[in-house]
Design a protein around this motif. Structure first.
Motif, PDB file in Angstrom:
ATOM      1  N   ILE A  23     -23.550 -10.177   9.893  1.00 32.54           N
ATOM      2  CA  ILE A  23     -23.648 -11.083   8.746  1.00 32.54           C
ATOM      3  C   ILE A  23     -22.825 -10.552   7.576  1.00 32.54           C
ATOM      4  O   ILE A  23     -22.019 -11.256   6.985  1.00 32.54           O
ATOM      5  CB  ILE A  23     -25.127 -11.272   8.311  1.00 32.54           C
ATOM      6  CG1 ILE A  23     -25.881 -11.978   9.430  1.00 32.54           C
ATOM      7  CG2 ILE A  23     -25.212 -12.064   7.022  1.00 32.54           C
ATOM      8  CD1 ILE A  23     -27.357 -12.090   9.189  1.00 32.54           C
ATOM      9  N   SER A  24     -22.991  -9.268   7.289  1.00 35.35           N
ATOM     10  CA  SER A  24     -22.290  -8.724   6.128  1.00 35.35           C
ATOM     11  C   SER A  24     -20.780  -8.753   6.353  1.00 35.35           C
ATOM     12  O   SER A  24     -20.018  -9.077   5.447  1.00 35.35           O
ATOM     13  CB  SER A  24     -22.811  -7.325   5.808  1.00 35.35           C
ATOM     14  OG  SER A  24     -21.863  -6.355   6.109  1.00 35.35           O
ATOM     15  N   GLY A  25     -20.354  -8.474   7.578  1.00 35.35           N
ATOM     16  CA  GLY A  25     -18.926  -8.540   7.891  1.00 35.35           C
ATOM     17  C   GLY A  25     -18.368  -9.929   7.678  1.00 35.35           C
ATOM     18  O   GLY A  25     -17.311 -10.100   7.060  1.00 35.35           O
ATOM     19  N   SER A  26     -19.096 -10.948   8.142  1.00 34.02           N
ATOM     20  CA  SER A  26     -18.580 -12.314   7.989  1.00 34.02           C
ATOM     21  C   SER A  26     -18.527 -12.724   6.526  1.00 34.02           C
ATOM     22  O   SER A  26     -17.545 -13.314   6.073  1.00 34.02           O
ATOM     23  CB  SER A  26     -19.430 -13.330   8.749  1.00 34.02           C
ATOM     24  OG  SER A  26     -20.224 -12.699   9.701  1.00 34.02           O
TER      25      SER A  26
ATOM     26  N   MET B 114     -34.294  -1.822  16.670  1.00 31.04           N
ATOM     27  CA  MET B 114     -33.452  -1.197  15.645  1.00 31.04           C
ATOM     28  C   MET B 114     -31.995  -1.583  15.835  1.00 31.04           C
ATOM     29  O   MET B 114     -31.296  -1.938  14.894  1.00 31.04           O
ATOM     30  CB  MET B 114     -33.593   0.332  15.711  1.00 31.04           C
ATOM     31  CG  MET B 114     -34.960   0.816  15.312  1.00 31.04           C
ATOM     32  SD  MET B 114     -35.031   2.551  14.924  1.00 31.04           S
ATOM     33  CE  MET B 114     -34.716   3.347  16.416  1.00 31.04           C
ATOM     34  N   ILE B 115     -31.563  -1.517  17.108  1.00 30.58           N
ATOM     35  CA  ILE B 115     -30.159  -1.837  17.395  1.00 30.58           C
ATOM     36  C   ILE B 115     -29.863  -3.284  17.034  1.00 30.58           C
ATOM     37  O   ILE B 115     -28.882  -3.579  16.339  1.00 30.58           O
ATOM     38  CB  ILE B 115     -29.824  -1.561  18.879  1.00 30.58           C
ATOM     39  CG1 ILE B 115     -29.922  -0.064  19.151  1.00 30.58           C
ATOM     40  CG2 ILE B 115     -28.434  -2.075  19.231  1.00 30.58           C
ATOM     41  CD1 ILE B 115     -29.836   0.309  20.605  1.00 30.58           C
ATOM     42  N   VAL B 116     -30.766  -4.183  17.451  1.00 31.29           N
ATOM     43  CA  VAL B 116     -30.538  -5.606  17.179  1.00 31.29           C
ATOM     44  C   VAL B 116     -30.480  -5.858  15.676  1.00 31.29           C
ATOM     45  O   VAL B 116     -29.536  -6.485  15.179  1.00 31.29           O
ATOM     46  CB  VAL B 116     -31.642  -6.460  17.840  1.00 31.29           C
ATOM     47  CG1 VAL B 116     -31.560  -7.904  17.367  1.00 31.29           C
ATOM     48  CG2 VAL B 116     -31.502  -6.398  19.355  1.00 31.29           C
ATOM     49  N   VAL B 117     -31.454  -5.309  14.947  1.00 33.83           N
ATOM     50  CA  VAL B 117     -31.499  -5.564  13.510  1.00 33.83           C
ATOM     51  C   VAL B 117     -30.231  -5.070  12.814  1.00 33.83           C
ATOM     52  O   VAL B 117     -29.582  -5.797  12.066  1.00 33.83           O
ATOM     53  CB  VAL B 117     -32.752  -4.909  12.876  1.00 33.83           C
ATOM     54  CG1 VAL B 117     -32.650  -4.903  11.359  1.00 33.83           C
ATOM     55  CG2 VAL B 117     -33.991  -5.655  13.305  1.00 33.83           C
ATOM     56  N   LEU B 118     -29.839  -3.852  13.118  1.00 32.32           N
ATOM     57  CA  LEU B 118     -28.645  -3.300  12.455  1.00 32.32           C
ATOM     58  C   LEU B 118     -27.396  -4.079  12.831  1.00 32.32           C
ATOM     59  O   LEU B 118     -26.533  -4.333  11.989  1.00 32.32           O
ATOM     60  CB  LEU B 118     -28.466  -1.820  12.809  1.00 32.32           C
ATOM     61  CG  LEU B 118     -29.184  -0.843  11.894  1.00 32.32           C
ATOM     62  CD1 LEU B 118     -28.864   0.577  12.285  1.00 32.32           C
ATOM     63  CD2 LEU B 118     -28.800  -1.069  10.437  1.00 32.32           C
ATOM     64  N   THR B 119     -27.301  -4.481  14.104  1.00 33.91           N
ATOM     65  CA  THR B 119     -26.130  -5.241  14.529  1.00 33.91           C
ATOM     66  C   THR B 119     -26.065  -6.573  13.794  1.00 33.91           C
ATOM     67  O   THR B 119     -25.012  -6.951  13.273  1.00 33.91           O
ATOM     68  CB  THR B 119     -26.181  -5.494  16.051  1.00 33.91           C
ATOM     69  OG1 THR B 119     -26.510  -4.283  16.696  1.00 33.91           O
ATOM     70  CG2 THR B 119     -24.874  -6.020  16.558  1.00 33.91           C
TER      71      THR B 119
ATOM     72  N   ILE C   9     -33.201   2.410   5.499  1.00 34.79           N
ATOM     73  CA  ILE C   9     -32.228   2.870   4.506  1.00 34.79           C
ATOM     74  C   ILE C   9     -30.826   2.409   4.903  1.00 34.79           C
ATOM     75  O   ILE C   9     -30.060   1.897   4.090  1.00 34.79           O
ATOM     76  CB  ILE C   9     -32.280   4.409   4.355  1.00 34.79           C
ATOM     77  CG1 ILE C   9     -33.668   4.850   3.888  1.00 34.79           C
ATOM     78  CG2 ILE C   9     -31.221   4.887   3.377  1.00 34.79           C
ATOM     79  CD1 ILE C   9     -34.042   4.478   2.486  1.00 34.79           C
ATOM     80  N   ALA C  10     -30.505   2.561   6.184  1.00 34.22           N
ATOM     81  CA  ALA C  10     -29.190   2.117   6.662  1.00 34.22           C
ATOM     82  C   ALA C  10     -29.005   0.629   6.395  1.00 34.22           C
ATOM     83  O   ALA C  10     -27.954   0.191   5.915  1.00 34.22           O
ATOM     84  CB  ALA C  10     -29.048   2.423   8.148  1.00 34.22           C
ATOM     85  N   SER C  11     -30.052  -0.151   6.674  1.00 35.85           N
ATOM     86  CA  SER C  11     -29.954  -1.594   6.449  1.00 35.85           C
ATOM     87  C   SER C  11     -29.757  -1.897   4.967  1.00 35.85           C
ATOM     88  O   SER C  11     -28.920  -2.720   4.595  1.00 35.85           O
ATOM     89  CB  SER C  11     -31.214  -2.304   6.924  1.00 35.85           C
ATOM     90  OG  SER C  11     -31.548  -1.881   8.216  1.00 35.85           O
ATOM     91  N   TYR C  12     -30.536  -1.229   4.122  1.00 33.95           N
ATOM     92  CA  TYR C  12     -30.402  -1.482   2.683  1.00 33.95           C
ATOM     93  C   TYR C  12     -28.981  -1.179   2.220  1.00 33.95           C
ATOM     94  O   TYR C  12     -28.392  -1.938   1.455  1.00 33.95           O
ATOM     95  CB  TYR C  12     -31.369  -0.613   1.864  1.00 33.95           C
ATOM     96  CG  TYR C  12     -32.840  -0.815   2.164  1.00 33.95           C
ATOM     97  CD1 TYR C  12     -33.274  -1.956   2.836  1.00 33.95           C
ATOM     98  CD2 TYR C  12     -33.779   0.122   1.779  1.00 33.95           C
ATOM     99  CE1 TYR C  12     -34.614  -2.139   3.118  1.00 33.95           C
ATOM    100  CE2 TYR C  12     -35.124  -0.056   2.055  1.00 33.95           C
ATOM    101  CZ  TYR C  12     -35.531  -1.183   2.744  1.00 33.95           C
ATOM    102  OH  TYR C  12     -36.842  -1.349   3.018  1.00 33.95           O
ATOM    103  N   ILE C  13     -28.449  -0.056   2.694  1.00 33.36           N
ATOM    104  CA  ILE C  13     -27.116   0.334   2.236  1.00 33.36           C
ATOM    105  C   ILE C  13     -26.073  -0.698   2.642  1.00 33.36           C
ATOM    106  O   ILE C  13     -25.194  -1.050   1.857  1.00 33.36           O
ATOM    107  CB  ILE C  13     -26.743   1.740   2.782  1.00 33.36           C
ATOM    108  CG1 ILE C  13     -27.582   2.816   2.094  1.00 33.36           C
ATOM    109  CG2 ILE C  13     -25.270   2.033   2.598  1.00 33.36           C
ATOM    110  CD1 ILE C  13     -27.244   3.054   0.645  1.00 33.36           C
ATOM    111  N   VAL C  14     -26.221  -1.230   3.872  1.00 33.94           N
ATOM    112  CA  VAL C  14     -25.255  -2.252   4.306  1.00 33.94           C
ATOM    113  C   VAL C  14     -25.360  -3.487   3.421  1.00 33.94           C
ATOM    114  O   VAL C  14     -24.345  -4.022   2.952  1.00 33.94           O
ATOM    115  CB  VAL C  14     -25.457  -2.614   5.790  1.00 33.94           C
ATOM    116  CG1 VAL C  14     -24.532  -3.758   6.183  1.00 33.94           C
ATOM    117  CG2 VAL C  14     -25.199  -1.408   6.663  1.00 33.94           C
ATOM    118  N   VAL C  15     -26.592  -3.911   3.140  1.00 32.07           N
ATOM    119  CA  VAL C  15     -26.783  -5.083   2.273  1.00 32.07           C
ATOM    120  C   VAL C  15     -26.178  -4.815   0.892  1.00 32.07           C
ATOM    121  O   VAL C  15     -25.413  -5.616   0.352  1.00 32.07           O
ATOM    122  CB  VAL C  15     -28.290  -5.414   2.144  1.00 32.07           C
ATOM    123  CG1 VAL C  15     -28.513  -6.497   1.097  1.00 32.07           C
ATOM    124  CG2 VAL C  15     -28.852  -5.858   3.481  1.00 32.07           C
ATOM    125  N   ILE C  16     -26.494  -3.642   0.340  1.00 34.67           N
ATOM    126  CA  ILE C  16     -25.996  -3.299  -0.995  1.00 34.67           C
ATOM    127  C   ILE C  16     -24.469  -3.242  -0.991  1.00 34.67           C
ATOM    128  O   ILE C  16     -23.806  -3.820  -1.852  1.00 34.67           O
ATOM    129  CB  ILE C  16     -26.602  -1.959  -1.480  1.00 34.67           C
ATOM    130  CG1 ILE C  16     -28.108  -2.099  -1.676  1.00 34.67           C
ATOM    131  CG2 ILE C  16     -25.948  -1.498  -2.764  1.00 34.67           C
ATOM    132  CD1 ILE C  16     -28.844  -0.778  -1.841  1.00 34.67           C
TER     133      ILE C  16
END
Lengths: 220, 182
Positions: free
Chosen positions: B17-20, B7-12, A75-82
């Motif tokens: 990517i989103s920040g850039s 989990m940490i790696v994926v979120l980071t 969910i956290a990942s989806y929200i960041v992407v969205i």
């Protein structure tokens, strides 16, 4: 996890968003922008476009990376992407269409929490490959645009006496106030339910908001 | 442990990517956004002080005003940015005064959230036009349901006295504040 595997054609995935599982009229998702920004056809259409852009892009991305994301942080990942796509859409509107951006106000950033997008990500994009996810998002997006434009058009005709800025009638102010949104939406849903009862009695329509055969109720 | 690490790696990675992407997007759209803001300020200043060719922005405390000059460089007036509470939300407007401070040269509503069909009429040309040529002293007053008889009066919008009063109050208050600076 006994999953009933129902294979649907891409055409089915596309069309369901337009009518059978229309996000606004059938699933009653995304009510906040639906009620708030549809004071005119152009506002409704722009809001629909912005939401669809976010919906399609995030569905595709989520579908691509679905196997890499651990389910605990999905969910956290989806929200960041969205949120990334929403910010992009917001900046794009501010830069190129300042008038529309001003009219939609805070509702563009609020697309982040639009349940249609997170809903599609959770129940569809994260369980299907890229092409079905894209087609599903496209169908839902177009369904959302249609619903908002129809609502906006009706309210604009009755409330301001214009269509896309043209024509002149004696306006009915209530229709562009919040009350008008509820009245119009309620009547439209009633009308669509009536049509549905009449035409599709024998066909099993899925009980929304649980999507057809996607195993939405499964708990991980 | 492995799971936590993943989990940490994926979120980071997603965050980076989103920040850039956003940084690039922001850089691309920032000039356009600034350009739009300048354009809307230009439009408002040119509208409230007709004949303006160029202007200079000033701000003292939280009061923003624009000294306006014509083609020959003579000062022809000032456009003052005003804001205050309306019936439903903030009203932002700009009002122009001529060089000898005797008359308003125009008024433009920049932002308002008044009731559509009633208070929102303050944004219509008909209401705004009343401020053109209005005497700036004594403070503006509004009359209801009849034509203004004195040079400092405007006619309030029928059914939207609160919005009309709000506009008048905002202008009076800000102009007062601005005059004290002089």
């Amino acid at each position: 996890m006994a999953k009933i595997k129902v294979k649907h054609t891409l055409f089915f995935e596309f069309v369901k968003g337009l009518w059978d599982e229309s996000p606004v009229f059938r699933q009653l998702l995304g009510m906040c922008p639906t009620l708030a920004v549809t004071t005119s056809a152009i506002n409704g259409f722009s809001m629909g476009m912005a939401t669809s852009f976010v919906l399609i892009c995030s569905s595709v991305i989520i579908s691509i990376v679905r196997k890499l994301i651990p389910s605990q942080v999905r969910i956290a990942s989806y929200i960041v992407v969205i949120a990334t796509f929403v910010t992009m859409a917001d900046l794009f509107l501010k830069g190129n269409f300042p008038e529309i951006s001003k009219a939609l106000g805070p509702f563009v950033p609020l697309i982040v929490v639009n349940c249609i997008i997170l809903g599609r990500a959770e129940v569809f994009a994260s369980r299907h490959s890229v092409i079905p996810a894209f087609v599903d998002a496209l169908g839902m997006g177009i369904g959302f645009i249609l619903a908002l434009t129809v609502l906006g058009t009706i309210r604009e005709i009755l409330g301001s006496g214009t269509i896309f800025g043209f024509l002149q009638f004696e306006p009915m102010v209530i229709m562009i106030l919040p009350g008008g949104a509820f009245i119009t939406l309620g009547l439209l849903i009633a009308f669509i339910n009536y049509l549905k009862d009449k035409t599709k009695r024998e066909e099993v329509a899925p009980a929304c908001p649980v999507p057809y055969g996607s195993g939405a109720s499964e708990v991980k | 442990m492995n799971k936590i690490l993943k989990m940490i790696v994926v979120l980071t990675v997603i965050g980076i990517i989103s920040g850039s992407v956003l940084a690039i997007m922001y850089q691309w759209s920032l000039p356009k956004i600034i350009e739009n803001q300048i354009k809307s300020t230009n439009e408002a200043v040119f509208k409230v002080v007709p004949g303006t060719v160029k202007y200079k922005e000033n701000s003292v405390d939280d009061l923003v005003y624009f000294d306006c000059f014509d083609g020959t460089g003579a000062r022809i007036g000032t456009a003052i940015l005003c804001s205050g509470n309306g019936y439903q939300g903030q009203i932002k407007l700009m009002v122009g005064v001529n060089a000898d401070l005797t008359q308003f040269t125009g008024m433009a509503i920049l932002e308002q959230l008044e009731t559509p069909g009633l208070g929102a009429k303050i944004a219509e040309a008909k209401f705004q036009a009343q401020f053109k040529g209005l005497a700036s002293r004594p403070p503006i007053e509004y009359v209801k349901g009849k034509s203004p008889s004195r040079p400092n009066e405007i006619e309030a919008i029928t059914g939207a006295t609160i919005s009309s009063k709000a506009v008048v109050d905002i202008i009076n208050k800000t102009v007062e504040q601005w005059l004290r600076l002089k």
